[in-house]
Design a protein around this motif. Structure first.
Motif, PDB file in Angstrom:
ATOM      1  N   THR A 167       6.802  -1.654 -10.693  1.00 46.33           N
ATOM      2  CA  THR A 167       6.081  -0.555 -10.060  1.00 46.33           C
ATOM      3  C   THR A 167       5.777  -0.959  -8.621  1.00 46.33           C
ATOM      4  O   THR A 167       5.749  -2.141  -8.287  1.00 46.33           O
ATOM      5  N   TYR A 168       5.532   0.038  -7.787  1.00 48.24           N
ATOM      6  CA  TYR A 168       5.474  -0.228  -6.346  1.00 48.24           C
ATOM      7  C   TYR A 168       4.448   0.687  -5.695  1.00 48.24           C
ATOM      8  O   TYR A 168       4.351   1.860  -6.027  1.00 48.24           O
ATOM      9  N   ASN A 169       3.682   0.121  -4.779  1.00 49.93           N
ATOM     10  CA  ASN A 169       2.677   0.880  -4.031  1.00 49.93           C
ATOM     11  C   ASN A 169       3.023   0.800  -2.549  1.00 49.93           C
ATOM     12  O   ASN A 169       3.138  -0.292  -1.992  1.00 49.93           O
ATOM     13  N   GLU A 170       3.202   1.946  -1.906  1.00 46.76           N
ATOM     14  CA  GLU A 170       3.583   1.969  -0.493  1.00 46.76           C
ATOM     15  C   GLU A 170       2.563   1.252   0.386  1.00 46.76           C
ATOM     16  O   GLU A 170       2.903   0.706   1.434  1.00 46.76           O
ATOM     17  N   ALA A 171       1.301   1.252  -0.041  1.00 47.98           N
ATOM     18  CA  ALA A 171       0.257   0.604   0.761  1.00 47.98           C
ATOM     19  C   ALA A 171       0.415  -0.917   0.779  1.00 47.98           C
ATOM     20  O   ALA A 171      -0.090  -1.582   1.692  1.00 47.98           O
ATOM     21  N   ASP A 172       1.067  -1.453  -0.247  1.00 46.27           N
ATOM     22  CA  ASP A 172       1.294  -2.907  -0.314  1.00 46.27           C
ATOM     23  C   ASP A 172       2.785  -3.127  -0.501  1.00 46.27           C
ATOM     24  O   ASP A 172       3.266  -3.484  -1.582  1.00 46.27           O
ATOM     25  N   GLY A 173       3.541  -2.919   0.579  1.00 43.77           N
ATOM     26  CA  GLY A 173       4.986  -2.838   0.494  1.00 43.77           C
ATOM     27  C   GLY A 173       5.701  -4.100   0.091  1.00 43.77           C
ATOM     28  O   GLY A 173       6.860  -4.055  -0.307  1.00 43.77           O
TER      29      GLY A 173
END
Length: 409
Positions: A105-111
């Motif tokens: 999973t991936y969060n744009e805020a913590d690239g």
């Protein structure tokens, strides 16, 4: 391409999965033949216990992927469709097991951070389940667990699709000093660049170039390098019971463990217990044995099986759970009410790896079918007006022992 770190490469494991079906889970579920080809090497029957014989192995671990830290990002012009880790047993030269894939999973805020689900809750897709089991009986000192960190991408201008390797980690499974299996603990290992056949390649050399001879600056630079974090633990008593009936070498999701074990148990029943002549290779009537390996290629169909199995277990009494034959019949029923009809559904969209829209369309169709089946029964779902079916073929319901070894590793 001018938009990726110099340590990235075309994915080695993705190419193997595409070109060689020997690296699939379905292939490793097949029982191996002995040198004479007249018996099985890893499937045995215990007459005393009247069941499949357990096969303990040297390495048997439960692995939980946790996160990837400080992974460099690609530049403009490339759209990332999936971030994932592929795992396999590796001896430095050859892949020795199936290749298992876990999506991150991936969060744009913590690239620069990839995260993995520690345990699939409710009905989250099993493709993102960060909990796996690793099982092997290889004892060579150089044997280890390979992690290849990958990106599936699309070039926005040309529409070209592909898969990068962002780097890799190799964890030796035996201590180099004592020869004993490695300890259970949380591992935090640096990610190496290049392919698993290259050495001393950095994922992003610009990080090292920025480091000076100063001790503090060197420490700060080391903290910016890509790292893979995961945990190894010992299987529980229940998990060990399931694991001991599996092939000697296998890697897969913990969520699939009961299903894989039931398949091998039913395979042993059909090939060792119920055949009058063990040299007879006639077709065996069993839709489950014929099609379960195919179902393992589709995570969403395995999720449908999991959904059906959970519902069935809710209606099974504790006394019935202790009846092995009853539980095998219930598992067969769950498979025939979920995975089997979905595998031959003409309305189910084609499976496309790392295609979010195609995955959603497939899951919408699967959810509709499962909801209708749960409310009205499987016969209503299959016989309702307007329901389409693919043309029937005898291979759907027959297990061909000889065909199972075409292309066998």
């Amino acid at each position: 391409m001018g938009a990726i770190p110099s340590g990235f490469r075309p994915s080695t494991t993705a190419k193997l999965l595409k070109d060689d079906q020997c690296c699939t889970l379905s292939n490793f579920l097949k029982p191996e033949l002995s040198e004479s080809n007249l018996a099985f090497r890893d499937l045995f029957w215990s007459p005393h216990e009247n069941q499949i014989r357990s096969q303990p192995v040297r390495i048997q671990k439960m692995l939980s992927l946790m996160m990837v830290k400080n992974m460099p990002q690609v530049g403009v012009g490339i759209e990332i469709k999936s971030r994932h880790v592929r795992l396999a047993i590796f001896d430095g030269e050859k892949i020795l097991s199936n290749i298992h894939t876990v999506q991150a999973t991936y969060n744009e805020a913590d690239g620069k951070t990839w995260r993995f689900s520690p345990k699939v809750a409710s009905m989250l897709p099993s493709a993102i389940d960060g909990e796996c089991f690793v099982r092997t009986n290889y004892t060579e000192q150089k044997i280890g667990l390979l992690f290849e960190l990958c990106l599936s991408y699309v070039r926005t201008k040309t529409g070209e699709k592909g898969e990068f390797s962002c780097g890799w980690v190799h964890l030796p499974l035996y201590d180099e000093n004592t020869g004993a299996p490695i300890f259970n603990k949380v591992y935090d290992l640096p990610v190496k660049g290049g392919t698993p056949y290259e050495q001393d390649v950095e994922v992003d050399p610009s990080i090292s170039r920025k480091a000076s001879t100063g001790k503090l600056r060197s420490m700060l630079s080391a903290n910016k390098k890509p790292m893979l974090q995961f945990k190894l633990v010992t299987p529980t008593k229940e998990q060990k019971t399931w694991l001991d009936v599996l092939p000697e070498t296998l890697i897969s999701s913990t969520e699939y463990l009961p299903f894989l074990s039931y398949y091998r148990i039913l395979l042993a029943d059909a090939l060792l217990r119920d055949r009058i002549d063990l040299q007879n290779t006639d077709l065996i009537h069993s839709p489950l044995l014929a099609n379960f390996p195919k179902a393992t290629k589709f995570p969403d169909i395995m999720d449908a099986l999991r959904m059906c199995w959970i519902e069935k277990k809710r209606t099974i009494k504790k006394k019935e759970m202790r009846d092995a034959e009853y539980m095998k019949s219930q598992f067969t029923s769950a498979f025939m009410e979920s995975a089997y009809p979905l595998l031959f559904s003409p309305t189910l969209p084609q499976y496309k790896w790392a295609d979010v829209e195609a995955e959603q369309d497939r899951w919408n169709e699967i959810s509709r079918f499962m909801k209708e089946t749960q409310e009205k029964g499987i016969l209503h779902s299959l016989l309702a007006a307007g329901t389409q079916h693919t043309p029937f073929d005898m291979s759907e319901v027959t297990y061909d022992l000889l065909e199972a070894y075409n292309g066998k590793r």
